[in-house]
Design a protein around this motif. Structure first.
Motif, PDB file in Angstrom:
ATOM      1  N   MET A  92       0.566  -1.337   0.271  1.00 13.41           N
ATOM      2  CA  MET A  92      -0.040  -0.187   0.166  1.00 13.41           C
ATOM      3  C   MET A  92       0.525   1.547   0.070  1.00 13.41           C
ATOM      4  O   MET A  92       1.890   1.513   0.769  1.00 13.41           O
ATOM      5  CB  MET A  92      -0.423  -0.025   0.748  1.00 13.41           C
ATOM      6  N   LYS A  93       0.794   2.087  -0.847  1.00 12.76           N
ATOM      7  CA  LYS A  93       1.046   3.199  -1.222  1.00 12.76           C
ATOM      8  C   LYS A  93       0.994   4.544   0.140  1.00 12.76           C
ATOM      9  O   LYS A  93      -0.056   4.855   1.475  1.00 12.76           O
ATOM     10  CB  LYS A  93       0.794   4.539  -1.967  1.00 12.76           C
ATOM     11  N   ASP A  94       2.315   5.094   0.347  1.00 14.85           N
ATOM     12  CA  ASP A  94       2.531   6.260   1.718  1.00 14.85           C
ATOM     13  C   ASP A  94       1.763   7.156   1.150  1.00 14.85           C
ATOM     14  O   ASP A  94       1.823   7.821   0.546  1.00 14.85           O
ATOM     15  CB  ASP A  94       3.844   5.961   1.800  1.00 14.85           C
ATOM     16  N   TYR A  95       0.695   7.182   2.264  1.00 17.54           N
ATOM     17  CA  TYR A  95      -0.172   9.128   2.119  1.00 17.54           C
ATOM     18  C   TYR A  95      -0.788   9.498   3.274  1.00 17.54           C
ATOM     19  O   TYR A  95      -1.022   8.617   4.773  1.00 17.54           O
ATOM     20  CB  TYR A  95      -0.800   8.247   0.918  1.00 17.54           C
ATOM     21  N   LEU A  96      -0.953  10.745   3.061  1.00 12.39           N
ATOM     22  CA  LEU A  96      -1.652  11.328   4.469  1.00 12.39           C
ATOM     23  C   LEU A  96      -2.928  12.264   3.926  1.00 12.39           C
ATOM     24  O   LEU A  96      -3.400  12.536   3.190  1.00 12.39           O
ATOM     25  CB  LEU A  96      -0.889  12.176   5.221  1.00 12.39           C
ATOM     26  N   VAL A  97      -4.097  11.751   4.911  1.00 11.38           N
ATOM     27  CA  VAL A  97      -5.279  12.866   5.132  1.00 11.38           C
ATOM     28  C   VAL A  97      -5.055  13.576   6.131  1.00 11.38           C
ATOM     29  O   VAL A  97      -4.413  13.713   6.848  1.00 11.38           O
ATOM     30  CB  VAL A  97      -6.100  11.242   4.904  1.00 11.38           C
ATOM     31  N   ARG A  98      -5.958  14.809   5.572  1.00 12.02           N
ATOM     32  CA  ARG A  98      -6.647  15.411   5.992  1.00 12.02           C
ATOM     33  C   ARG A  98      -8.150  15.637   6.324  1.00 12.02           C
ATOM     34  O   ARG A  98      -8.788  16.425   5.705  1.00 12.02           O
ATOM     35  CB  ARG A  98      -5.766  17.006   5.740  1.00 12.02           C
ATOM     36  N   GLN A 150       0.626   6.943   6.733  1.00 11.06           N
ATOM     37  CA  GLN A 150       0.719   5.723   6.560  1.00 11.06           C
ATOM     38  C   GLN A 150       2.461   6.251   5.760  1.00 11.06           C
ATOM     39  O   GLN A 150       2.221   6.705   5.008  1.00 11.06           O
ATOM     40  CB  GLN A 150       0.283   4.937   5.668  1.00 11.06           C
ATOM     41  N   THR A 151       3.316   5.963   6.483  1.00  8.45           N
ATOM     42  CA  THR A 151       4.665   5.925   5.780  1.00  8.45           C
ATOM     43  C   THR A 151       5.512   5.023   5.985  1.00  8.45           C
ATOM     44  O   THR A 151       7.291   5.392   6.560  1.00  8.45           O
ATOM     45  CB  THR A 151       5.339   7.147   7.249  1.00  8.45           C
ATOM     46  N   THR A 152       4.939   4.219   5.960  1.00  9.68           N
ATOM     47  CA  THR A 152       6.211   2.715   5.811  1.00  9.68           C
ATOM     48  C   THR A 152       6.976   2.552   4.706  1.00  9.68           C
ATOM     49  O   THR A 152       8.090   2.094   5.055  1.00  9.68           O
ATOM     50  CB  THR A 152       5.045   1.534   5.571  1.00  9.68           C
ATOM     51  N   GLU A 153       6.249   2.863   3.485  1.00 12.86           N
ATOM     52  CA  GLU A 153       7.265   2.729   3.174  1.00 12.86           C
ATOM     53  C   GLU A 153       8.673   3.699   2.284  1.00 12.86           C
ATOM     54  O   GLU A 153       9.680   3.140   2.542  1.00 12.86           O
ATOM     55  CB  GLU A 153       6.318   2.492   0.907  1.00 12.86           C
ATOM     56  N   LEU A 154       8.362   4.789   2.716  1.00  9.64           N
ATOM     57  CA  LEU A 154       9.007   5.763   2.873  1.00  9.64           C
ATOM     58  C   LEU A 154      10.656   5.511   3.714  1.00  9.64           C
ATOM     59  O   LEU A 154      11.371   5.685   3.765  1.00  9.64           O
ATOM     60  CB  LEU A 154       9.093   7.582   2.549  1.00  9.64           C
ATOM     61  N   LEU A 155       9.822   5.212   5.242  1.00 11.04           N
ATOM     62  CA  LEU A 155      10.574   3.938   6.524  1.00 11.04           C
ATOM     63  C   LEU A 155      11.791   3.319   5.797  1.00 11.04           C
ATOM     64  O   LEU A 155      12.723   3.213   6.072  1.00 11.04           O
ATOM     65  CB  LEU A 155      10.232   4.434   7.705  1.00 11.04           C
ATOM     66  N   GLU A 156      11.161   2.798   5.242  1.00  9.64           N
ATOM     67  CA  GLU A 156      11.955   1.544   4.914  1.00  9.64           C
ATOM     68  C   GLU A 156      12.615   2.036   3.380  1.00  9.64           C
ATOM     69  O   GLU A 156      14.819   1.472   3.873  1.00  9.64           O
ATOM     70  CB  GLU A 156      11.033   0.047   3.400  1.00  9.64           C
ATOM     71  N   VAL A 157      12.459   2.484   2.752  1.00 10.13           N
ATOM     72  CA  VAL A 157      14.060   4.096   1.479  1.00 10.13           C
ATOM     73  C   VAL A 157      15.050   3.900   2.672  1.00 10.13           C
ATOM     74  O   VAL A 157      15.957   4.047   2.326  1.00 10.13           O
ATOM     75  CB  VAL A 157      13.522   4.551   0.548  1.00 10.13           C
ATOM     76  N   ALA A 158      14.849   4.780   3.922  1.00  8.23           N
ATOM     77  CA  ALA A 158      15.632   5.515   4.670  1.00  8.23           C
ATOM     78  C   ALA A 158      16.361   4.223   5.098  1.00  8.23           C
ATOM     79  O   ALA A 158      17.454   4.648   5.492  1.00  8.23           O
ATOM     80  CB  ALA A 158      14.460   6.193   5.885  1.00  8.23           C
ATOM     81  N   ARG A 159      15.470   3.429   5.475  1.00 13.95           N
ATOM     82  CA  ARG A 159      16.370   2.684   6.374  1.00 13.95           C
ATOM     83  C   ARG A 159      17.330   1.475   5.077  1.00 13.95           C
ATOM     84  O   ARG A 159      18.747   1.206   6.015  1.00 13.95           O
ATOM     85  CB  ARG A 159      15.618   1.212   6.707  1.00 13.95           C
ATOM     86  N   LYS A 160      17.110   1.683   4.365  1.00 13.95           N
ATOM     87  CA  LYS A 160      18.141   0.728   3.486  1.00 13.95           C
ATOM     88  C   LYS A 160      19.050   2.060   3.343  1.00 13.95           C
ATOM     89  O   LYS A 160      20.665   1.416   3.066  1.00 13.95           O
ATOM     90  CB  LYS A 160      17.427   0.447   2.009  1.00 13.95           C
ATOM     91  N   GLY A 169      -3.733  -3.538   8.052  1.00 15.26           N
ATOM     92  CA  GLY A 169      -4.150  -2.615   7.254  1.00 15.26           C
ATOM     93  C   GLY A 169      -5.462  -1.743   7.150  1.00 15.26           C
ATOM     94  O   GLY A 169      -5.861  -1.500   5.955  1.00 15.26           O
ATOM     95  N   LYS A 170      -5.278  -1.252   8.515  1.00 17.43           N
ATOM     96  CA  LYS A 170      -5.610  -0.174   8.042  1.00 17.43           C
ATOM     97  C   LYS A 170      -5.476   1.582   8.033  1.00 17.43           C
ATOM     98  O   LYS A 170      -4.062   1.237   7.542  1.00 17.43           O
ATOM     99  CB  LYS A 170      -6.329   0.472   9.832  1.00 17.43           C
ATOM    100  N   THR A 171      -6.229   2.140   7.007  1.00 16.24           N
ATOM    101  CA  THR A 171      -5.394   3.098   6.339  1.00 16.24           C
ATOM    102  C   THR A 171      -5.933   4.439   7.414  1.00 16.24           C
ATOM    103  O   THR A 171      -6.139   4.389   8.500  1.00 16.24           O
ATOM    104  CB  THR A 171      -6.673   3.021   5.049  1.00 16.24           C
ATOM    105  N   PRO A 172      -5.149   5.447   6.628  1.00 18.64           N
ATOM    106  CA  PRO A 172      -5.043   6.734   7.795  1.00 18.64           C
ATOM    107  C   PRO A 172      -6.690   7.310   7.348  1.00 18.64           C
ATOM    108  O   PRO A 172      -7.312   7.119   9.332  1.00 18.64           O
ATOM    109  CB  PRO A 172      -4.239   7.550   6.842  1.00 18.64           C
ATOM    110  N   GLU A 173      -7.349   6.878   6.657  1.00 18.97           N
ATOM    111  CA  GLU A 173      -9.134   7.304   6.830  1.00 18.97           C
ATOM    112  C   GLU A 173      -9.196   6.528   7.733  1.00 18.97           C
ATOM    113  O   GLU A 173     -10.297   6.384   8.698  1.00 18.97           O
ATOM    114  CB  GLU A 173      -9.673   7.326   5.326  1.00 18.97           C
ATOM    115  N   ASP A 174      -9.648   5.263   8.171  1.00 18.65           N
ATOM    116  CA  ASP A 174      -9.828   4.312   8.874  1.00 18.65           C
ATOM    117  C   ASP A 174      -9.214   4.681   9.757  1.00 18.65           C
ATOM    118  O   ASP A 174     -10.474   4.672  11.383  1.00 18.65           O
ATOM    119  CB  ASP A 174      -9.625   2.864   8.636  1.00 18.65           C
ATOM    120  N   ILE A 175      -8.255   4.909  10.287  1.00 20.59           N
ATOM    121  CA  ILE A 175      -7.564   5.300  11.803  1.00 20.59           C
ATOM    122  C   ILE A 175      -9.047   6.913  12.089  1.00 20.59           C
ATOM    123  O   ILE A 175      -9.019   6.619  13.693  1.00 20.59           O
ATOM    124  CB  ILE A 175      -6.614   5.770  12.264  1.00 20.59           C
TER     125      ILE A 175
END
Length: 290
Positions: free
Chosen positions: A1-7, A21-31, A209-215
Motif C-alpha cells: 500500500m502506498k504512503d499517503y496522508l489525509v487531512r 502511513q509512512t511504511t514504504e518511505l521509512l523502508e527506503v530511509a532504512r536501506k 491493514g487499516k488506512t489513515p482514513e480508517d484510523i
C-alpha cells in the motif's frame, strides 16, 4: 500500500485531524542509511510528524526539524517542502535499545531528553520562523505535543508508531495528530481524552491493514476528510549542489585533495548518495574560485 496522508475536520468535536502511513518511505530511509531497529523507529516517528506538520502549511514553505536529546543516536534532522516529499537522517544509525519490561523499542533511550526539538519554517520572509522547545521524553510523540502547546499554543494529541521485524525491515510506520480548534469545549476535550485511553497502537493498526482514513474514523465517526497527499522519501541533492558545497571548504583544502588524493568523494547526509569528483573536476572548481 502506498504512503499517503489525509487531512480532515471534525466539526462536532471542534478539532482538525491528520493521519499518515509512512511504511514504504521509512523502508527506503532504512536501506539508504543502514538504520538499526531503534534508529528506524526514531526516524520513522519523526518523519511522520514532520510530514503531517508540512500538511498544515498552506504555502508549501520549507520546514526543517532537528531533534537532539543528547542520546547515542545524536542529532536527527528531517526536511520537507510541504509537498509530501521528505529527506532525513540520524547522526548514528547503528543504535538499538529495547525496554526490559515490554521488549518495545526504546526510542526515548536512543534519543535522550537532555536537549531540544527545533522547528524552522522558511516562509519567504527576511527571517525564517524558529521555534525551539526542550524535549519532554525523547519518545518523539510527546515532544511534538509539547511543541504545539508551547510554541504554537495549540493543544494537540500526537500518536506515532513504527513496527520492525526480526530482519530489521519496516512492517508499519505512521501516525495521527488531533488538534483542538479555538471553540473546543470541555466536553470535546473529555471525549478525546477518553478515546485515547485504550486506543490501539497506531503501528499495529497500520500493520493490520487499516488506512489513515480508517484510523480517523475509529476516533471520530463523523470525520470529514478534506484532502489526501502522496508521500515519499526523496532527496533533492545533485552534483551541482555538491560542487557548491566543495567550494566553501577553501582553495587550500581543494588543492590538497588534488595533490594528495587526485580527486574526492562527497556524500549527502540526507540520502547517503556519493558523488565522485576527479582531479580535473577539482582543478576546474579552483579556476572558478579564482
Amino acid at each position: 500500500m502506498k504512503d499517503y496522508l489525509v487531512r480532515g475536520i471534525v466539526e462536532s468535536k471542534n478539532c482538525r485531524v491528520f493521519a499518515c502511513q509512512t511504511t514504504e518511505l521509512l523502508e527506503v530511509a532504512r536501506k539508504k542509511h543502514g538504520l538499526w531497529p531503534t534508529a528506524s523507529a526514531a526516524l520513522g516517528r519523526m518523519m511522520s510528524a514532520t510530514l503531517m506538520m508540512g500538511a498544515m502549511n498552506k504555502n508549501h514553505e520549507k520546514m526543517t526539524i532537528t531533534i537532539n536529546g543528547g542520546g547515542p543516536i545524536g542529532s536527527m534532522i528531517a526536511s520537507t517542502n510541504s509537498d509530501g516529499k521528505i529527506k532525513a537522517f540520524v547522526a548514528n544509525p547503528e543504535v538499538h535499545y529495547t525496554y526490559n519490561d515490554t521488549g518495545k523499542l526504546a526510542v526515548g533511550v536512543a534519543v535522550g531528553k537532555e536537549g531540544t526539538l527545533q522547528v524552522i519554517k522558511d516562509m519567504g520572509l527576511k527571517e525564517p520562523f524558529v521555534g525551539t522547545v526542550p524535549l519532554k521524553s525523547g519518545e518523539i510523540g510527546d515532544d511534538f505535543s509539547y511543541y504545539f502547546m508551547v510554541s504554537e499554543q495549540i493543544p494537540s494529541v500526537v500518536s506515532l508508531g513504527v513496527l520492525v521485524n526480526d530482519t530489521n525491515e519496516i512492517l508499519s510506520s505512521g501516525g495521527f495528530i488531533i488538534q483542538l480548534l479555538p471553540d473546543a469545549s470541555e466536553e470535546d476535550i473529555e471525549y478525546i481524552e477518553n478515546k485515547m485511553k485504550d486506543f490501539p497502537a497506531v503501528s499495529s493498526l497500520i500493520h493490520e491493514g487499516k488506512t489513515p482514513e480508517d484510523i480517523l474514523k475509529m476516533l471520530f465517526d463523523d470525520v470529514d476528510i478534506l484532502e489526501s497527499q502522496d508521500l515519499a522519501f526523496e532527496c533533492d541533492c545533485s552534483k551541482d549542489k555538491m560542487s557548491g558545497a566543495l567550494m566553501t571548504v577553501g582553495k587550500d583544502e581543494i588543492q590538497a585533495m588534488i595533490d594528495e588524493d587526485h580527486g574526492c568523494e562527497m556524500r549527502c547526509h540526507f540520502c547517503n548518495t556519493a558523488y565522485q569528483f576527479s582531479e580535473d573536476e577539482l582543478k576546474e572548481l579552483l579556476k572558478q574560485m579564482k
